[in-house]
Design an enzyme around this catalytic site. Sequence first.
Site, PDB file in Angstrom:
ATOM      1  CG  ASP A 287      -3.351   3.639  -2.034  1.00 39.03           C
ATOM      2  OD1 ASP A 287      -4.224   2.743  -1.935  1.00 39.03           O
ATOM      3  OD2 ASP A 287      -3.154   4.473  -1.133  1.00 39.03           O
TER       4      ASP A 287
ATOM      5  CG  ASP B 232      -1.859   1.148   1.269  1.00 39.57           C
ATOM      6  OD1 ASP B 232      -2.943   1.016   0.682  1.00 39.57           O
ATOM      7  OD2 ASP B 232      -1.522   2.186   1.866  1.00 39.57           O
TER       8      ASP B 232
ATOM      9  CG  ASN C  46      -3.564  11.453  -6.304  1.00 41.46           C
ATOM     10  OD1 ASN C  46      -2.780  11.495  -7.238  1.00 41.46           O
ATOM     11  ND2 ASN C  46      -4.120  10.331  -5.895  1.00 41.46           N
TER      12      ASN C  46
ATOM     13  CG  ASP D  38      -2.436   8.849 -12.875  1.00 37.84           C
ATOM     14  OD1 ASP D  38      -2.905   8.340 -11.836  1.00 37.84           O
ATOM     15  OD2 ASP D  38      -3.140   9.294 -13.807  1.00 37.84           O
TER      16      ASP D  38
ATOM     17  CG  HIS E 239      -6.040  12.824  -9.488  1.00 39.34           C
ATOM     18  ND1 HIS E 239      -6.151  11.770  -8.620  1.00 39.34           N
ATOM     19  CD2 HIS E 239      -6.901  13.768  -9.038  1.00 39.34           C
ATOM     20  CE1 HIS E 239      -7.042  12.049  -7.686  1.00 39.34           C
ATOM     21  NE2 HIS E 239      -7.522  13.264  -7.922  1.00 39.34           N
TER      22      HIS E 239
END
Length: 191
Positions: free
Chosen positions: A110, A67, A75, A84, A80
């Site tokens: 994630d 995780d 973000n 990414d 975002h």
Amino acid sequence: FVYILASIPIYVALKRYLDERGREIEEQAMTDYLTGLFNRRACFIFLKKLLKIAERNSESISVIFLDLDNLKNVNDNYGHDAGDFFIKKFVGCVKKVLRNSDVFSRIGGDEFLIVLPNCVAKDAKIIAEKIKYEISVDFEALKYDMDFSYGIAESNIENRADEDKIIKMADNRMYQHKIFKKYKKKLEEQN
């Protein structure tokens, strides 16, 4: 008769087109669009098969539940696209460490799962630490401290687990690791 002969090439071309589209759709159904990794659905299918093979061959199989820490902050603060970018960079670091036989999947925004056939938990921990090293090297150049929490679970001769049980064990251990890291950071800040 002439009509039938004339329609054969059309039929062959149409069949070829439909076969290709079918393969594309199947691939899209099994693949994460951002990373190109297997998605959650594909991961569970492979894990179920690999667990059966491990049981039949009396082998161990381990999973690492990963995780990403603080991806939400990336973000929120940078957008975002930046998130990414970090996900793709993270995936690249992980791939450097894995064997060809390992199955690497993105199972959530994630969250990632690595299935390690013929691998005991002790060796899976070594792989997780190698991933941490690769990430520290790659992200140091970006001046960003990327980190992740992980949990490891093993299915072996003495303790067989199905796909739901092994993922749940690894997920629980990942959360324990995350809580430990937060507690450790809080202690460091107090000192």
